[in-house]
Design an enzyme around this catalytic site. Structure first.
Site, PDB file in Angstrom:
ATOM      1  CG  ASP A 258      -2.248   0.605   1.007  1.00  0.00           C
ATOM      2  OD1 ASP A 258      -2.547   0.963  -0.141  1.00  0.00           O
ATOM      3  OD2 ASP A 258      -3.020   0.732   1.979  1.00  0.00           O
TER       4      ASP A 258
ATOM      5  CD  GLU B  35      -2.400   2.361  -3.069  1.00  0.00           C
ATOM      6  OE1 GLU B  35      -2.621   3.266  -3.907  1.00  0.00           O
ATOM      7  OE2 GLU B  35      -2.072   2.584  -1.893  1.00  0.00           O
TER       8      GLU B  35
ATOM      9  CG  ASP C 257      -9.982   2.126   0.457  1.00  0.00           C
ATOM     10  OD1 ASP C 257     -10.559   1.713   1.477  1.00  0.00           O
ATOM     11  OD2 ASP C 257      -8.747   2.280   0.400  1.00  0.00           O
TER      12      ASP C 257
END
Length: 252
Positions: A27, A74, A130
């Site tokens: 991430d 990401e 998300d």
């Protein structure tokens, strides 16, 4: 400290992650290029400043210690030349989110998320945990943007209730090496089934796939789509067929 210890924390963290998962998504990938450092005693971020991240030194160490492993970078959000270089140099596939390609509020990188601009070394998502579901997202768009999306899809005839299938099909047939579709988008569910709304608390990560929701009919549709666009897991399909043949023979 991480560098001085040979990135021991990162090596052990990733080593353990691979005991659980085949592929690990790292991430906030831009933080490995640059990150915003704020003194511990500060009451706000005003005294912060940008620091250079570990860059390829970390990823070279991980490869040396753990070998070649599955990683997804990401890289969503603000993209700088440094982040683009780091993603390319690492060789990790980055992320493409279909919804972002049609976001009129994003003035920076929408073109990067439109399928005709993809390469192969990326992972496409209809939306991530998300994001809104495709159904909820499309319903909340102005009619002009909905019309723009239909024009891109070359699809003015599909009823709104079935349009999520067009988005899944778009993701499946693009050039990205890997395609990930949340169950909610396969099922055509609205935002009441959204997984996570960033910046909020109380109602996140509570949605669960219930027995029977992934019906035989829907499973056949998904299977047909993966075959059509060359994304079928043939090893798994062959194993299932052999198991079914064996069961039938034993029953006979």
């Amino acid at each position: 400290y991480h560098k001085a210890t040979g990135y021991h924390w990162w090596v052990t963290r990733m080593w353990y992650s691979y005991k659980l998962y085949d592929v690990v998504r790292i991430d906030h990938f831009r933080g490995f290029d640059e990150y915003f450092a704020i003194p511990a005693g500060s009451s706000s971020a005003k005294d912060g400043h940008w620091e250079k991240g570990p860059g390829m030194d970390l990823f070279n160490t991980l490869r040396h210690r753990l070998g070649e492993r599955g990683v997804i970078a990401e890289d969503l959000g603000l993209m700088t030349d440094g982040v683009r270089w780091l993603v390319a140099e690492s060789g990790f596939p980055n992320m493409k989110v279909l919804q972002f390609g049609f976001d009129s509020k994003d003035t920076g990188a929408t073109n990067e998320y439109l399928p005709h601009n993809y390469g192969t070394n990326c992972v496409v998502y209809t939306g991530t945990h998300d994001n809104e579901t495709v159904v909820g997202w499309f319903a909340g768009l102005p009619e002009t943007e909905q019309a723009h999306i239909r024009a891109y899809l070359a699809d003015t005839a599909t009823p709104v209730a079935e349009l999520h299938k067009s988005f899944v099909s778009l993701a499946m047939r693009c050039s990205a090496k890997t395609c990930i579709v949340p169950a909610q988008d396969h099922l055509g569910l609205g935002n009441d089934c959204r997984m996570n709304a960033p910046g909020t608390v109380g109602a996140n990560w509570r949605w669960r796939l219930l027995p029977g929701q992934m019906s035989d009919a829907l499973s056949e549709q998904v299977l047909a789509m993966t075959k059509r666009y060359g994304r079928a897991n043939w090893d798994a399909l062959n194993a299932l067929e052999k198991a079914a043949e064996k069961a039938a023979a034993e029953k006979a």
